[in-house]
Scaffold this motif. Structure first.
Motif, PDB file in Angstrom:
ATOM      1  N   GLN A 259      -1.971   5.433 -50.474  1.00  0.00           N
ATOM      2  CA  GLN A 259      -1.147   4.546 -51.278  1.00  0.00           C
ATOM      3  C   GLN A 259       0.219   4.402 -50.622  1.00  0.00           C
ATOM      4  O   GLN A 259       0.750   5.358 -50.070  1.00  0.00           O
ATOM      5  CB  GLN A 259      -0.979   5.082 -52.701  1.00  0.00           C
ATOM      6  CG  GLN A 259      -2.276   5.221 -53.467  1.00  0.00           C
ATOM      7  CD  GLN A 259      -2.034   5.674 -54.903  1.00  0.00           C
ATOM      8  OE1 GLN A 259      -1.022   5.331 -55.501  1.00  0.00           O
ATOM      9  NE2 GLN A 259      -2.968   6.438 -55.440  1.00  0.00           N
ATOM     10  N   THR A 260       0.759   3.193 -50.672  1.00  0.00           N
ATOM     11  CA  THR A 260       2.104   2.934 -50.173  1.00  0.00           C
ATOM     12  C   THR A 260       2.888   2.243 -51.273  1.00  0.00           C
ATOM     13  O   THR A 260       2.299   1.760 -52.253  1.00  0.00           O
ATOM     14  CB  THR A 260       2.072   2.053 -48.914  1.00  0.00           C
ATOM     15  OG1 THR A 260       1.838   0.695 -49.315  1.00  0.00           O
ATOM     16  CG2 THR A 260       0.991   2.502 -47.946  1.00  0.00           C
ATOM     17  N   PRO A 261       4.215   2.177 -51.141  1.00  0.00           N
ATOM     18  CA  PRO A 261       4.985   1.466 -52.169  1.00  0.00           C
ATOM     19  C   PRO A 261       4.555   0.016 -52.335  1.00  0.00           C
ATOM     20  O   PRO A 261       4.810  -0.587 -53.377  1.00  0.00           O
ATOM     21  CB  PRO A 261       6.424   1.566 -51.640  1.00  0.00           C
ATOM     22  CG  PRO A 261       6.433   2.776 -50.783  1.00  0.00           C
ATOM     23  CD  PRO A 261       5.094   2.841 -50.161  1.00  0.00           C
ATOM     24  N   PHE A 262       3.897  -0.556 -51.325  1.00  0.00           N
ATOM     25  CA  PHE A 262       3.443  -1.944 -51.411  1.00  0.00           C
ATOM     26  C   PHE A 262       1.945  -2.047 -51.663  1.00  0.00           C
ATOM     27  O   PHE A 262       1.417  -3.148 -51.814  1.00  0.00           O
ATOM     28  CB  PHE A 262       3.785  -2.684 -50.101  1.00  0.00           C
ATOM     29  CG  PHE A 262       5.246  -2.708 -49.797  1.00  0.00           C
ATOM     30  CD1 PHE A 262       6.093  -3.600 -50.433  1.00  0.00           C
ATOM     31  CD2 PHE A 262       5.793  -1.818 -48.887  1.00  0.00           C
ATOM     32  CE1 PHE A 262       7.447  -3.628 -50.142  1.00  0.00           C
ATOM     33  CE2 PHE A 262       7.141  -1.829 -48.599  1.00  0.00           C
ATOM     34  CZ  PHE A 262       7.973  -2.733 -49.233  1.00  0.00           C
ATOM     35  N   ASP A 263       1.232  -0.906 -51.647  1.00  0.00           N
ATOM     36  CA  ASP A 263      -0.225  -0.924 -51.853  1.00  0.00           C
ATOM     37  C   ASP A 263      -0.596   0.127 -52.889  1.00  0.00           C
ATOM     38  O   ASP A 263      -1.440   0.991 -52.658  1.00  0.00           O
ATOM     39  CB  ASP A 263      -0.934  -0.626 -50.526  1.00  0.00           C
ATOM     40  CG  ASP A 263      -0.597  -1.623 -49.445  1.00  0.00           C
ATOM     41  OD1 ASP A 263      -1.137  -2.726 -49.472  1.00  0.00           O
ATOM     42  OD2 ASP A 263       0.230  -1.282 -48.578  1.00  0.00           O
ATOM     43  N   ARG A 264       0.038   0.071 -54.020  1.00  0.00           N
ATOM     44  CA  ARG A 264      -0.244   1.055 -55.073  1.00  0.00           C
ATOM     45  C   ARG A 264      -1.562   0.756 -55.767  1.00  0.00           C
ATOM     46  O   ARG A 264      -2.338   1.656 -56.055  1.00  0.00           O
ATOM     47  CB  ARG A 264       0.888   1.062 -56.101  1.00  0.00           C
ATOM     48  CG  ARG A 264       2.228   1.512 -55.569  1.00  0.00           C
ATOM     49  CD  ARG A 264       2.290   2.998 -55.364  1.00  0.00           C
ATOM     50  NE  ARG A 264       2.273   3.715 -56.628  1.00  0.00           N
ATOM     51  CZ  ARG A 264       2.238   5.041 -56.711  1.00  0.00           C
ATOM     52  NH1 ARG A 264       2.178   5.757 -55.610  1.00  0.00           N
ATOM     53  NH2 ARG A 264       2.231   5.639 -57.881  1.00  0.00           N
ATOM     54  N   ALA A 265      -1.839  -0.514 -56.019  1.00  0.00           N
ATOM     55  CA  ALA A 265      -3.029  -0.886 -56.779  1.00  0.00           C
ATOM     56  C   ALA A 265      -4.284  -0.737 -55.939  1.00  0.00           C
ATOM     57  O   ALA A 265      -5.320  -0.274 -56.421  1.00  0.00           O
ATOM     58  CB  ALA A 265      -2.891  -2.318 -57.303  1.00  0.00           C
ATOM     59  N   VAL A 266      -4.221  -1.155 -54.679  1.00  0.00           N
ATOM     60  CA  VAL A 266      -5.399  -1.123 -53.799  1.00  0.00           C
ATOM     61  C   VAL A 266      -5.076  -0.207 -52.613  1.00  0.00           C
ATOM     62  O   VAL A 266      -4.374  -0.624 -51.688  1.00  0.00           O
ATOM     63  CB  VAL A 266      -5.763  -2.540 -53.294  1.00  0.00           C
ATOM     64  CG1 VAL A 266      -7.012  -2.472 -52.417  1.00  0.00           C
ATOM     65  CG2 VAL A 266      -5.969  -3.484 -54.460  1.00  0.00           C
ATOM     66  N   PRO A 267      -5.543   1.037 -52.624  1.00  0.00           N
ATOM     67  CA  PRO A 267      -5.250   1.943 -51.507  1.00  0.00           C
ATOM     68  C   PRO A 267      -5.811   1.403 -50.199  1.00  0.00           C
ATOM     69  O   PRO A 267      -6.764   0.624 -50.179  1.00  0.00           O
ATOM     70  CB  PRO A 267      -5.941   3.256 -51.920  1.00  0.00           C
ATOM     71  CG  PRO A 267      -6.103   3.161 -53.401  1.00  0.00           C
ATOM     72  CD  PRO A 267      -6.315   1.700 -53.697  1.00  0.00           C
ATOM     73  N   VAL A 268      -5.206   1.842 -49.109  1.00  0.00           N
ATOM     74  CA  VAL A 268      -5.607   1.400 -47.782  1.00  0.00           C
ATOM     75  C   VAL A 268      -5.955   2.621 -46.936  1.00  0.00           C
ATOM     76  O   VAL A 268      -5.803   3.764 -47.362  1.00  0.00           O
ATOM     77  CB  VAL A 268      -4.480   0.588 -47.109  1.00  0.00           C
ATOM     78  CG1 VAL A 268      -4.214  -0.672 -47.884  1.00  0.00           C
ATOM     79  CG2 VAL A 268      -3.210   1.435 -46.981  1.00  0.00           C
ATOM     80  N   SER A 269      -6.419   2.354 -45.718  1.00  0.00           N
ATOM     81  CA  SER A 269      -6.798   3.434 -44.794  1.00  0.00           C
ATOM     82  C   SER A 269      -5.555   4.204 -44.348  1.00  0.00           C
ATOM     83  O   SER A 269      -4.470   3.632 -44.202  1.00  0.00           O
ATOM     84  CB  SER A 269      -7.517   2.844 -43.578  1.00  0.00           C
ATOM     85  OG  SER A 269      -7.670   3.835 -42.569  1.00  0.00           O
ATOM     86  N   ASP A 270      -5.754   5.534 -44.116  1.00  0.00           N
ATOM     87  CA  ASP A 270      -4.623   6.328 -43.633  1.00  0.00           C
ATOM     88  C   ASP A 270      -4.198   5.935 -42.226  1.00  0.00           C
ATOM     89  O   ASP A 270      -3.197   6.402 -41.713  1.00  0.00           O
ATOM     90  CB  ASP A 270      -4.957   7.822 -43.675  1.00  0.00           C
ATOM     91  CG  ASP A 270      -6.141   8.179 -42.792  1.00  0.00           C
ATOM     92  OD1 ASP A 270      -6.771   7.257 -42.226  1.00  0.00           O
ATOM     93  OD2 ASP A 270      -6.446   9.389 -42.686  1.00  0.00           O
ATOM     94  N   MET A 271      -4.965   5.046 -41.575  1.00  0.00           N
ATOM     95  CA  MET A 271      -4.560   4.520 -40.288  1.00  0.00           C
ATOM     96  C   MET A 271      -3.227   3.783 -40.407  1.00  0.00           C
ATOM     97  O   MET A 271      -2.425   3.765 -39.470  1.00  0.00           O
ATOM     98  CB  MET A 271      -5.652   3.573 -39.780  1.00  0.00           C
ATOM     99  CG  MET A 271      -5.306   2.773 -38.533  1.00  0.00           C
ATOM    100  SD  MET A 271      -6.702   1.821 -37.956  1.00  0.00           S
ATOM    101  CE  MET A 271      -7.113   0.878 -39.434  1.00  0.00           C
ATOM    102  N   TYR A 272      -2.962   3.187 -41.576  1.00  0.00           N
ATOM    103  CA  TYR A 272      -1.728   2.438 -41.751  1.00  0.00           C
ATOM    104  C   TYR A 272      -0.521   3.372 -41.874  1.00  0.00           C
ATOM    105  O   TYR A 272       0.611   2.933 -41.706  1.00  0.00           O
ATOM    106  CB  TYR A 272      -1.837   1.511 -42.960  1.00  0.00           C
ATOM    107  CG  TYR A 272      -2.700   0.297 -42.660  1.00  0.00           C
ATOM    108  CD1 TYR A 272      -2.171  -0.795 -42.001  1.00  0.00           C
ATOM    109  CD2 TYR A 272      -4.051   0.278 -42.994  1.00  0.00           C
ATOM    110  CE1 TYR A 272      -2.956  -1.898 -41.704  1.00  0.00           C
ATOM    111  CE2 TYR A 272      -4.852  -0.815 -42.692  1.00  0.00           C
ATOM    112  CZ  TYR A 272      -4.307  -1.908 -42.047  1.00  0.00           C
ATOM    113  OH  TYR A 272      -5.062  -2.982 -41.734  1.00  0.00           O
ATOM    114  N   LEU A 273      -0.760   4.652 -42.205  1.00  0.00           N
ATOM    115  CA  LEU A 273       0.336   5.627 -42.144  1.00  0.00           C
ATOM    116  C   LEU A 273       0.796   5.793 -40.698  1.00  0.00           C
ATOM    117  O   LEU A 273       1.992   5.804 -40.412  1.00  0.00           O
ATOM    118  CB  LEU A 273      -0.123   6.974 -42.708  1.00  0.00           C
ATOM    119  CG  LEU A 273       0.847   8.145 -42.523  1.00  0.00           C
ATOM    120  CD1 LEU A 273       2.158   7.874 -43.252  1.00  0.00           C
ATOM    121  CD2 LEU A 273       0.220   9.442 -43.005  1.00  0.00           C
TER     122      LEU A 273
END
Length: 953
Positions: A259-273
């Protein structure tokens, strides 16, 4: 209801004696309580949760910012899996992608998944990674901190490996990653550095525990990304990947947990970290966390009390406006700073301000109920201080009551002091009277809450005593004071202690001269004066006693101290009174000459000082001679800081000592450039030594060595056989090429780098000799000669270090011969003799190098456990042309043989010298006639010959 806010019933004794401290404590108490309450909420985790909400809100207020254009993501999504016909993603698919991307020449290809287990498809992936040469893999750790590393075949061909370890906060967000963990760099740091390498740039992480606070740019979908299937079908032009960092990872739903501050509703891959971290590193826009750790604790400890102190006594309306202004101001400041990548706490300060305001309101209510009793309690507290003199001033009648203790402190009986105010004023020192009256008037006029003043009062015996007088005035409703009472304390001992502390801070205990801090203060004044009056010059003379360490080592530290004291007295007695003479650490003295006419006056003074200090010093029962080196800096417009001028004088001093000592040198700017060049050379040498030590620790050979050894044969003259080698250091500087030992060995001696360099030389030489002995077992036992520096002889564990190196390299002690100069033996005295006997007890051979050039007497030789004398080349070179040199060589050889020592002649360069040396029964020779210093391979070739290259006779 307000009982918990009342002041303690019994205050500590120190606070009873200090009404000002009590007042301050009363005013900061609400803030202290508020801070403790906030600390408790932090311990419960409530404040951290509020801070996380504030963190998310700050991103919402700031909005998205562009991702780095140098990052491209290739997603292995559901479509890619469907097109591949696989639910389990095999590693040959990664190989296909790498092969597809390689023609585009991306700067880095990052495989985000952890490929820790061996796979049948590994060979295809290994081949693709090897051909690409730009693939970075990730590693992590389990919950038990066990390393999860890529499979061995993959690890071998990866260009680098970085960790992807991270921890989520309680709300599921990752806010920071550690750039190094257990020495492993973060995957983002590795990728960024590989991307920047063609540009000659690099991100340096000096702190092994440095955290990178993630500044999330925007939603993950706004980062340039392509589907694996689209890339493999050729639907994405390959030029889109040129010189990019390509992140490859799985983005199917089960794998999307970030989860990111811009992707709270739809989690994304940890690759984006990793993408966000790389973007932060490339754009240098990571968050700077302020107020975390000790800063936040300091805010708690000081913020509440300071705010409470300021709000106390304000009306309710003013406190409310202050609270509202502080909260809104802090929120606005946090939003503003966040736009500039600074993240400061939001919840904790607002909560602290709110709780402090509430506590102050309650405390003020309680204080209002106690105001009527405070003046009486204050007076009662003063009366209880039986060791202090009390006074009570009736302002209406101008009469003062002085207690018996007040009179006793000044040596008077009770009946000998009246009740006039002048009884007090007349006893005050004239220099302190005006300030005392001014302080009293300021308090009576309401400018100060309490009266407090330190002044001197004359004792009956005629001496002055320091007194601390405190008091408080009682006023009518209209603000007019009608009575004032207080106490008087004798603080003479405290003042004397403060004076002693000041003297200790600015004067040298040994010589009584001013120290460096005092000197710099006076130099700052001189610089300021020269700036105001440009035609007034001053000079700094920095003096160093040449070879002072020899005095300490030979005659003892007490004699050295007495010599420093005598030097200080001689300097002080010669220089004019306006000059400032100070002692700096060690054996250095600094002199400030004010109001000089020009540079010549400074140099004349330096010459006179050299003459004066050249006269013998009678220290105890010793007559000691010294010389001095002097560095001179002349004032000019470029000097604005005292430290810079003293530094330039130090640079000139180093130049004088390097030029032969016993001289003076005036600074010029070119010296600074030479010092910078020398400093760079020192750093380069330190780096080269450290590099060799790192490879030695892991037992590997340095693929690009800068330091290496050459070996010069030692030849037995009568048999023409090689009996050993002398190990000689060589340095190939990456910028300037080969440097002769004369350019860096003296520098290494001076800076202390000779110690690690010497251990490296000894270790390498012993290891090489052990290899030769195993390679040529039929040859007679060879010895390896290694030079030891005087710095190494000052180490208390020298014998243990050498013994450890022999054990490590497997070399027998009898195969090692240590070479020592005469100067080393004579400077270190008895200590080095004991060390030599310890080395001989191990079986190590000892030789005196360059014999005849030092200052030792031949009669001392019988005291030293020496095996070999090496005659200096200066005698050998002139032996066939200078009868005196030949006689000296013959004398040395005969004396050595009479003492049971063998002799080696250095600098043998022609056959005639060999003939003469053989006639004198010299055992061995060393020089260009036989061979110059050669590398290990050439030495092996020389050893493989049955005889020396040619018959030199």
């Amino acid at each position: 209801m307000l009982h918990w806010l009342k002041p303690p019933a019994k205050l500590p004794f120190a606070i009873q004696r200090l009404p000002l401290v009590k007042t301050v404590w009363d005013r900061i108490l609400p803030g202290v309580l508020a801070g403790l309450l906030v600390l408790g909420l932090i311990h419960l985790g409530l404040v951290q949760s509020l801070e996380h909400l504030g963190y998310n809100a700050l991103f919402s207020l700031r909005g998205p910012i562009p991702w780095s254009r140098d990052i491209v993501v290739v997603e292995i999504d559901e479509e890619s899996q469907r097109s591949a016909g696989q639910t389990v993603w095999t590693r040959d698919r990664y190989a296909d992608l790498i092969n597809q991307l390689s023609p585009a020449q991306p700067s880095v290809i990052v495989l985000n998944p952890l490929l820790s287990e061996n796979d049948p498809q590994d060979m295809a992936l290994v081949a693709a990674m090897g051909e690409s040469g730009k693939v970075v893999l990730g590693q992590s750790w389990s919950d038990t901190d066990s390393a999860i590393v890529p499979a061995l075949p993959l690890r071998a061909v990866a260009v680098d490996i970085g960790h992807v370890f991270s921890r989520e906060d309680l709300d599921g967000l990752v806010r920071q990653i550690r750039l190094r963990r257990y020495g492993v760099p973060a995957l983002s740091l590795v990728a960024a550095n590989l991307h920047l390498r063609p540009l000659g740039e690099r991100i340096i992480v000096e702190n092994p525990n440095q955290e990178l606070w993630i500044n999330w740019p925007a939603a993950a979908r706004e980062l340039t990304h392509y589907s694996y299937a689209d890339v493999m079908r050729g639907q994405v032009p390959l030029q889109f990947f040129r010189d990019k960092i390509v992140l490859v990872g799985i983005t199917t739903s089960p794998m999307n947990s970030l989860q990111t501050p811009f992707d709270r509703a739809v989690p994304v891959s940890d690759m984006y970290l990793q993408a966000a971290a790389i973007s932060n590193l490339l754009q240098q826009n990571d968050l700077r966390r302020l107020g975390n750790g000790w800063q936040g604790l300091l805010l708690l400890l000081l913020g509440g009390p300071v705010l409470s102190f300021g709000l106390m006594g304000w009306s309710f309306e003013r406190r409310l406006m202050a609270w509202l202004g502080l909260c809104l101001g802090w929120l606005g400041l946090s939003v503003l700073l966040f736009h500039y990548q600074y993240w400061i706490p939001v919840a904790m300060p607002v909560l602290l301000v709110t709780l402090t305001g509430a506590a102050v309101a309650l405390r003020e209510q309680s204080r209002t109920n106690l105001l009527l009793r405070q003046s009486e309690e204050r007076y009662a507290l003063a009366v209880q201080g039986s060791n202090e003199g009390l006074w009570d001033w009736n302002l209406m009648t101008n009469q003062v009551y002085y207690s018996p203790r007040w009179k006793e402190m000044l040596g008077w009986e009770e009946s000998e002091v009246g009740d006039r105010l002048e009884e007090w004023y007349e006893r005050v020192h004239p220099d302190d009277l005006d300030s005392l009256k001014a302080a009293l008037q300021e308090h009576l006029d309401g400018y100060t809450a309490h009266f407090e003043h330190e002044h001197r009062m004359i004792h009956r015996e005629g001496s002055y005593r320091w007194m601390l007088t405190r008091g408080v005035a009682i006023k009518h409703r209209d603000g007019t004071a009608y009575r004032m009472a207080g106490s008087q304390s004798d603080i003479t001992q405290r003042k004397e202690a403060e004076d002693q502390l000041w003297h200790n801070a600015y004067y040298d205990d040994l010589t009584g001269l001013p120290n460096r801090a005092f000197f710099l203060d006076r130099l700052r004044q001189a610089i300021a004066f020269s700036q105001e009056y440009p035609l007034c010059f001053h000079a700094v003379l920095l003096i160093d006693l040449d070879r002072f360490q020899v005095v300490n080592n030979s005659l003892g530290n007490s004699v050295g101290d007495q010599l420093l004291i005598a030097t200080a007295h001689r300097l002080k007695g010669f220089l004019p009174s306006e000059a400032v003479v100070s002692r700096l650490p060690g054996d250095e003295f600094a002199i400030l000459l004010p109001n000089i006419e020009d540079e010549r006056e400074a140099t004349r003074t330096a010459e006179q000082l050299q003459q004066i200090l050249a006269r013998p010093f009678n220290v105890g029962d010793q007559e000691v001679y010294i010389t001095i080196s002097i560095g001179i800096a002349i004032s000019s417009a470029r000097y604005t800081q005292a430290e810079h001028m003293l530094q330039d004088a130090d640079t000139a001093l180093h130049h004088a000592k390097a030029s032969g000592k016993a001289r003076h040198q005036v600074f010029d700017p070119a010296m600074h450039n030479r010092m910078l060049a020398r400093l760079k050379l020192e750093n380069d040498l330190r780096r080269a030594i450290a590099q060799e030590e790192r490879y030695a620790m892991i037992g590997a050979d340095n693929p690009e060595p800068e330091l290496f050894l050459h070996y010069q044969p030692l030849v037995q003259l009568d048999t023409r056989r090689i009996v050993g080698f002398e190990a000689l250091i060589r340095w190939y500087h990456p910028s300037t090429g080969f440097l002769s030992p004369g350019k860096f060995i003296p520098m290494a001696e001076e800076t202390g780098q000779i110690i690690p360099l010497g251990w490296w030389i000894l270790r390498q030489a012993c290891r090489q000799m052990n290899r030769w002995q195993m390679q040529f077992p039929d040859l007679p036992p060879l010895t390896i000669n290694v030079n030891l520096s005087s710095r190494q002889f000052s180490l208390p564990d020298l014998t243990q270090q050498i013994q450890g190196i022999l054990y490590e390299t497997g070399l027998d002690a009898s195969s090692l011969k240590l070479e020592i100069t005469e100067g080393t033996i004579m400077e270190n005295g008895r200590a080095v003799i004991d060390m030599l006997y310890q080395l001989r007890s191990l079986g190590i051979q000892l030789a005196i190098d360059d014999f005849g050039t030092g200052y030792s007497s031949l009669s001392y030789l019988y005291r030293f456990p020496i095996n070999t004398l090496k005659i200096d080349r200066s005698f050998i070179t002139k032996m066939h042309t200078d009868k005196d040199s030949a006689a000296i060589v013959r004398t040395i050889i005969n004396l050595a043989h009479s003492l049971g020592l063998d002799v080696t002649a250095e600098g043998v360069e022609d056959p005639e010298q060999v003939t003469r040396l053989k006639e004198m029964n010299c055992e061995c020779g060393q020089g260009f006639l036989f061979s110059k210093a050669i590398d290990a391979e050439a030495a092996e070739a020389l050893l493989s010959q049955t005889e020396l290259i040619q018959d030199f006779t």
